[in-house]
Design a protein around this motif. Structure first.
Motif, PDB file in Angstrom:
ATOM      1  N   HIS A  66      -8.432   5.337   1.278  1.00  0.00           N
ATOM      2  CA  HIS A  66      -9.008   4.086   1.757  1.00  0.00           C
ATOM      3  C   HIS A  66      -8.501   3.759   3.168  1.00  0.00           C
TER       4      HIS A  66
ATOM      5  N   LYS B 215       1.775   1.774  -3.495  1.00  0.00           N
ATOM      6  CA  LYS B 215       0.638   2.270  -4.275  1.00  0.00           C
ATOM      7  C   LYS B 215       0.428   3.765  -4.066  1.00  0.00           C
TER       8      LYS B 215
ATOM      9  N   ASN C  62     -11.803  -0.975  -4.130  1.00  0.00           N
ATOM     10  CA  ASN C  62     -10.742  -0.616  -5.079  1.00  0.00           C
ATOM     11  C   ASN C  62     -11.259  -0.666  -6.514  1.00  0.00           C
TER      12      ASN C  62
ATOM     13  N   PHE D 210      -3.905   4.679   0.369  1.00  0.00           N
ATOM     14  CA  PHE D 210      -4.358   3.629   1.279  1.00  0.00           C
ATOM     15  C   PHE D 210      -3.641   3.800   2.613  1.00  0.00           C
TER      16      PHE D 210
ATOM     17  N   LEU E 231       0.825  -1.206   0.000  1.00  0.00           N
ATOM     18  CA  LEU E 231       0.000   0.000   0.000  1.00  0.00           C
ATOM     19  C   LEU E 231       0.858   1.255   0.000  1.00  0.00           C
TER      20      LEU E 231
ATOM     21  N   GLU F  85     -10.924  -5.090  -1.858  1.00  0.00           N
ATOM     22  CA  GLU F  85     -10.861  -5.234  -3.314  1.00  0.00           C
ATOM     23  C   GLU F  85     -12.087  -4.657  -4.010  1.00  0.00           C
TER      24      GLU F  85
ATOM     25  N   GLN G 138      -5.518   7.278  -5.772  1.00  0.00           N
ATOM     26  CA  GLN G 138      -5.890   6.502  -4.590  1.00  0.00           C
ATOM     27  C   GLN G 138      -4.746   6.481  -3.591  1.00  0.00           C
TER      28      GLN G 138
ATOM     29  N   TYR H 123      -7.445  -1.902   2.868  1.00  0.00           N
ATOM     30  CA  TYR H 123      -7.586  -2.344   1.484  1.00  0.00           C
ATOM     31  C   TYR H 123      -8.734  -3.336   1.372  1.00  0.00           C
TER      32      TYR H 123
END
Length: 426
Positions: free
Chosen positions: A132, A78, A140, A155, A75, A137, A153, A135
């Motif tokens: 978020h 990401k 997402n 997280f 994350l 899915e 995004q 996490y």
């Protein structure tokens, strides 16, 4: 003669050496002076950061964030990715209001919010950031399907939901409910009502605080942003005129309500759709569609100690009871007299899916969008009606609890400092 000349040669060398040293020092001092003259706002930020460090000195032993697991590290990576849809919307408006949508795990709600955002006039001019809490899915996938604007995004990498066997999640040696730490030889400190922490509950406040610190101070897409940022949740239905109305409010605020800290899309009473007066409204800051700038964030950030130590798991109640009152004067927000956003959720953020206690709500809502909700319905010539006497939490309110564990206090303080000092994860 020889004994006479050599000292003079040495004296001359010393004088030349000292001259070079003095010139070098003078040059360095001049560079520092020029840098200080040209730094402008950066000096102000340094001063503000130092003020924060003084405010919490002695409270933070060290920044020691939880040790990453595989998912939390993923994350973190990401969070560094650039926004999507930059090819579709390469040029954002210079005076854009960035929108931050923070979500947990209610996909049926998120789909409705995303659909409402897709109809907002001006949404393609700005950046949408979706934060978020952990996490999930399905959540997402909903966000990855957005095509109507640039979207990034982020997280929360230290969400309790991604640490099933350790803090900030559930540790094997954690005390539960009203356990005695001494008798049970377990870990944890209770809240003021004798209850030990619930990771699912404390995640609400942790996520909001992590998100605020990250959005304002931790993202390259926003650290240079000098304008306002709008914050909404996954159960806020946004009307088509919301963005244009908000642009109008932020432009009018310095003239119409210079003492207002923020602008809101909806009344502080979430059950109200507004008064429909030919007037702007100034009242306490609500938690539906609230918008403020970096100056206000700096004031909030300097109150990290107040925020992190107040025994209430709700971020908004914590702000109303401890942070805003510490500013020294009433914290007003300006809004229109007709709501441009509506809170529709029946389930709390911590009541997610896939649990025995999951909230039963299929997310079906029937929110009527009238023609007046599709166009700017705020007039610049309107006056401001100030609502000074409002219902709320009175002085001396101690909080609803759920936030008594010292580990949560420390993690909260660490979030406040993670972008200001070098941090370590262990």
């Amino acid at each position: 003669m020889a004994s006479y000349k050599k000292p003079r040669i040495r004296d001359g060398a010393v004088r030349r050496f000292l001259s070079v040293v003095f010139l070098t020092l003078a040059g360095v001092l001049l560079l520092f002076f020029l840098a200080g003259m040209n730094s402008g706002d950066s000096n102000e930020e340094i001063d503000r950061s130092s003020e924060f460090s003084v405010n919490v000195t002695g409270l933070i032993k060290s920044i020691k964030l939880p040790k990453h697991n595989r998912l939390s590290k993923m994350l973190e990576n990401k969070n560094q990715l650039p926004p999507r849809n930059m090819d579709l919307y390469p040029n954002l408006a210079k005076d854009r209001i960035i929108i931050v949508l923070y979500v947990h795990n209610r996909p049926q709600y998120l789909k409705l919010v995303v659909d409402s955002l897709s109809r907002v006039s001006g949404i393609d001019e700005t950046l949408l950031i979706v934060s978020h809490d952990g996490y999930f899915e399905e959540m997402n996938k909903v966000v990855e399907g957005i095509r109507f604007c640039q979207v990034k995004q982020i997280f929360a990498p230290f969400s309790p939901h991604i640490f099933p066997d350790s803090f900030p999640g559930v540790s094997p040696n954690d005390c539960k409910d009203k356990d005695s730490a001494v008798e049970k030889h377990c870990e944890g400190t209770t809240d003021q009502y004798g209850n030990h922490r619930s990771p699912k509950i404390v995640s609400l406040k942790h996520h909001w605080w992590w998100m605020m610190n990250t959005v304002w101070d931790g993202l390259k897409e926003t650290t240079g942003h000098t304008g306002d940022i709008l914050f909404i949740e996954e159960d806020h239905f946004i009307f088509p005129n919301a963005y244009r109305n908000l642009k109008m409010l932020t432009e009018l605020k310095p003239k119409k309500c210079p003492d207002c800290y923020a602008a809101n899309l909806a009344p502080s009473n979430v059950k109200s759709r507004g008064e429909n007066w030919d007037s702007l409204i100034a009242e306490r800051m609500g938690n539906v569609g609230y918008t403020f700038n970096r100056t206000v964030w700096r004031k909030i950030h300097r109150k990290a100690k107040e925020f992190c130590f107040f025994d209430d798991y709700n971020w908004d109640i914590t702000m109303w009871v401890t942070v805003y009152p510490s500013f020294g004067r009433p914290v007003y927000s300006i809004r229109g007299s007709r709501a441009s956003a509506v809170h529709f959720g029946k389930c709390g953020l911590h009541q997610g899916q896939g649990e025995n206690t999951a909230c039963v709500d299929n997310g079906v809502v029937n929110i009527e969008t009238e023609e007046i909700d599709k166009v700017v319905n705020i007039k610049p010539e309107w006056g401001v009606h100030v609502i000074s006497n409002q219902d709320g939490y009175q002085a001396g309110f101690r909080g609803w609890g759920g936030w008594g564990d010292k580990r949560d206090h420390q993690l909260c303080l660490d979030f406040a400092s993670m972008y200001h000092v070098r941090s370590k994860t262990f």
